[in-house]
Design a protein around this motif. Sequence first.
Motif, short mmCIF file in Angstrom:
data_model
loop_
_atom_site.label_atom_id
_atom_site.label_comp_id
_atom_site.label_asym_id
_atom_site.label_seq_id
_atom_site.Cartn_x
_atom_site.Cartn_y
_atom_site.Cartn_z
N GLY A 212 0.76 -1.28 0.03
CA GLY A 212 -0.17 -0.05 -0.10
C GLY A 212 0.83 1.37 0.03
O GLY A 212 0.57 2.27 -0.77
N LEU A 213 1.86 1.18 0.90
CA LEU A 213 2.81 2.49 0.95
C LEU A 213 3.25 2.78 -0.60
O LEU A 213 3.77 3.87 -1.00
CB LEU A 213 4.00 2.31 2.10
N ILE A 214 3.99 1.41 -1.05
CA ILE A 214 4.54 1.65 -2.45
C ILE A 214 3.66 2.24 -3.50
O ILE A 214 3.82 3.06 -4.24
CB ILE A 214 5.02 0.27 -2.82
N GLY A 215 2.34 1.72 -3.44
CA GLY A 215 1.20 2.14 -4.14
C GLY A 215 0.99 3.82 -4.22
O GLY A 215 0.79 4.50 -5.17
N ALA A 216 1.12 4.18 -2.95
CA ALA A 216 0.80 5.55 -2.44
C ALA A 216 1.96 6.24 -3.06
O ALA A 216 1.73 7.63 -3.52
CB ALA A 216 0.58 5.72 -1.05
N PHE A 217 3.00 5.95 -2.80
CA PHE A 217 4.35 6.57 -3.27
C PHE A 217 4.30 6.89 -4.75
O PHE A 217 4.71 7.80 -5.35
CB PHE A 217 5.44 5.94 -2.68
N GLY A 218 3.84 5.63 -5.57
CA GLY A 218 3.97 5.61 -6.98
C GLY A 218 2.72 6.64 -7.42
O GLY A 218 2.99 7.32 -8.32
N ALA A 219 1.45 6.82 -6.65
CA ALA A 219 0.61 7.90 -7.03
C ALA A 219 1.14 9.00 -7.15
O ALA A 219 0.91 9.96 -7.82
CB ALA A 219 -0.64 7.52 -6.15
N LEU A 221 4.17 10.25 -7.13
CA LEU A 221 5.37 10.52 -8.10
C LEU A 221 4.66 10.70 -9.46
O LEU A 221 4.99 11.39 -10.11
CB LEU A 221 6.40 9.48 -7.87
N SER A 222 3.62 9.60 -9.70
CA SER A 222 3.03 9.79 -11.06
C SER A 222 2.23 11.33 -11.04
O SER A 222 2.24 11.74 -12.14
CB SER A 222 2.13 8.69 -11.18
N GLU A 223 1.58 11.56 -9.88
CA GLU A 223 0.82 13.32 -10.19
C GLU A 223 2.06 14.16 -10.52
O GLU A 223 1.73 14.96 -11.06
CB GLU A 223 0.31 13.23 -8.72
N ASN A 224 3.20 13.88 -9.73
CA ASN A 224 4.22 14.96 -9.95
C ASN A 224 4.59 14.85 -11.55
O ASN A 224 5.02 15.81 -11.97
CB ASN A 224 5.37 14.59 -9.18
N ASP A 225 4.64 13.66 -12.12
CA ASP A 225 5.34 13.64 -13.61
C ASP A 225 4.29 14.10 -14.26
O ASP A 225 4.54 14.50 -15.22
CB ASP A 225 5.70 12.09 -13.73
N SER A 226 3.03 14.18 -13.94
CA SER A 226 1.69 14.31 -14.95
C SER A 226 1.30 15.74 -15.07
O SER A 226 0.82 16.25 -15.79
CB SER A 226 0.68 13.53 -14.89
N LEU A 227 1.34 16.19 -13.63
CA LEU A 227 0.82 17.73 -13.30
C LEU A 227 1.95 18.46 -12.53
O LEU A 227 1.76 19.81 -12.47
CB LEU A 227 -0.20 17.66 -12.31
N GLY A 228 3.02 17.98 -12.21
CA GLY A 228 3.97 18.94 -11.34
C GLY A 228 5.09 19.46 -12.27
O GLY A 228 5.11 19.48 -13.29
N MET A 229 6.15 19.82 -11.43
CA MET A 229 7.14 20.30 -12.08
C MET A 229 7.94 19.67 -13.04
O MET A 229 8.61 20.08 -14.02
CB MET A 229 8.29 20.80 -10.93
N ASN A 230 8.00 18.16 -12.75
CA ASN A 230 8.44 17.29 -13.64
C ASN A 230 7.66 17.45 -15.06
O ASN A 230 8.53 17.40 -16.09
CB ASN A 230 8.38 15.91 -13.26
N ALA A 231 6.65 17.49 -14.89
CA ALA A 231 5.60 17.69 -16.35
C ALA A 231 5.94 18.77 -16.97
O ALA A 231 6.03 19.11 -18.03
CB ALA A 231 4.28 17.37 -15.80
N PHE A 232 6.01 20.06 -16.04
CA PHE A 232 6.37 21.31 -16.75
C PHE A 232 7.85 21.31 -17.35
O PHE A 232 8.04 21.86 -18.38
CB PHE A 232 6.34 22.34 -15.78
N ARG A 233 8.72 20.75 -16.83
CA ARG A 233 10.11 20.54 -17.57
C ARG A 233 10.14 19.77 -18.86
O ARG A 233 10.81 20.20 -19.54
CB ARG A 233 11.09 19.96 -16.43
N LEU A 234 9.24 18.75 -18.66
CA LEU A 234 9.24 17.79 -20.04
C LEU A 234 8.69 18.66 -21.01
O LEU A 234 9.01 18.61 -22.15
CB LEU A 234 8.48 16.56 -19.68
N LYS A 235 7.52 19.39 -20.70
CA LYS A 235 7.07 20.22 -21.66
C LYS A 235 7.81 21.50 -22.37
O LYS A 235 8.06 21.80 -23.43
CB LYS A 235 5.72 20.95 -20.98
N ILE A 236 8.51 21.88 -21.31
CA ILE A 236 9.56 23.08 -21.90
C ILE A 236 10.63 22.38 -22.65
O ILE A 236 11.13 22.94 -23.60
CB ILE A 236 10.17 23.54 -20.44
N GLN A 237 11.05 21.19 -22.25
CA GLN A 237 12.36 20.57 -23.08
C GLN A 237 11.67 20.17 -24.32
O GLN A 237 12.64 20.19 -25.31
CB GLN A 237 12.71 19.26 -22.34
#
Length: 500
Positions: A212-219, A221-237
């Motif tokens: 359960g903890l691994i799944g919560a951490f995965g959610a 990180l996935s949210e950061n990749d899709s909506l957070g700063m990581n997603a913004f950096r990928l868009k800029i790149q």
Amino acid sequence: SLIMINVLIDMFFMIDLYLRCYEFTFPANTQYEKSQMAVDFISCFALLDVMSYRLSGMKHFRYLCLLRISRIPSFCDEVSQNLNFRGIRISLAINLLCKQGLFYLMTNHWVACVWFIIHRYLERSEKFTWATTDCPFGGDVGDYKCLAKYDPVIGEHNICNLGSMVECYVRSFHFALTTLSTVGYGDISPVTEIETIWENCVVLTGACFMAGLIGAFGAYLSENDSLGMNAFRLKIQSLKNYMSYRNIPDYIQNEIFFSHHFRWQKSQGLDEHETLQILPEPLQHDISYEVKRRVLHLVPIFKPLPLIVQKRICHALIPQVYPKDSIIYSVGDIGHEILFIVSGVVTVTLPSDLSELDTSGKSNAALNKEKFEAIGKILSAGNHLGESCLNSNSGVRQETVISKTTVELYALSKDDLNGICRFMGSDKEKEFKESFLRRNGNIWHFFDDLPGMVGPDKSDNEEQDLLHFPWSDSAQSFNGSRRPTNAVRRRRLSQARRRS
């Protein structure tokens, strides 16, 4: 002190139950009464355990508090909602991670308590248990340095051989934590059969919790990749790679990156337009008004408008941002928007060669020059640009505008303005549009008839002039002062010319 804490907690839940049932009646209470009210009501009987602890028949009422465990997910959701209402944004992934972490800590506590229950009640006469063989300070099994010590005289071991129960609880919690986390240091291990059975149950529970903890951490990180700063950096790149492939000039790339960074800071990756589209139109207007009403406060022309018109204007405004020393638009560019400055400073340059202007621009060149002689060629918050598109079908810009600082603008298109004005009536529509051409910020700059438009009568009579003042039913202007007479206007215009 622990008893008083328990009493205060129980009293809190009893008051909460009373307020939900009798004081605060709203639709959400219907769902509460169906699913959660019974749990809160029964768990309140735990207070009887504290009030009558001398009666042996009522000493187990404290266990009713465990019923509130089922309420923990809803408590977390309500805390998240209250924080969101107060401007603290809690994402669903963080909420899920907090729930998992809270349940994990509580489970460690319960497992530690069960280890002590086994040691104290089920194995009191056993010589070797997990506690009697645990010697954190060194020594042999059965020594006084172990967690518990067996007494062969009475045939029992004591509960805790250390200085306090807190130290024994810490060791028990350490045993539970290493087992639930599937680490298992091996410094503490089960000895008897019942301890081994309980250890296997704890290991299985720990495996489920880790998943359960691994799944919560995965959610998260996935949210950061899709909506957070990581997603913004990928868009800029991706954008940077595309513009490099197309050989777009560096100054254009810098303006594009600056705009994206500015929008990211404002919305944190949320597409406001897409979010508003799924809402009813009146609610869209309300949200746009709350977000953009500072534009109305800066632009005096908007202040006397009815509230419904202000909401429509806010909904039609489109934000723009420009870095320092960038060209907002040049002479001859096509644009059908009026730009309102919210922050920053711009400079205006008039053309010396009128060949780039259309017919309307050439005929209004002298009036445009008089306007900027009156208001100045350095504009800031509260001023607007590009209002000449109201008198031009082609939309050819009549001046060049350059930002001297970082400039935040809001654009109102001509089509949107015409759509908003249709709700005003023909007379007030004409007066409202004229106000854009006669006034900029707090300065009136044009007092004669507008080309192609019917203006107010040329008279030095102030009362007659007020009849043509936009959206005014009294002798008060936008900022609360009387509108100047034509003689005063001409005197001010001549003074502005001399200053320039």
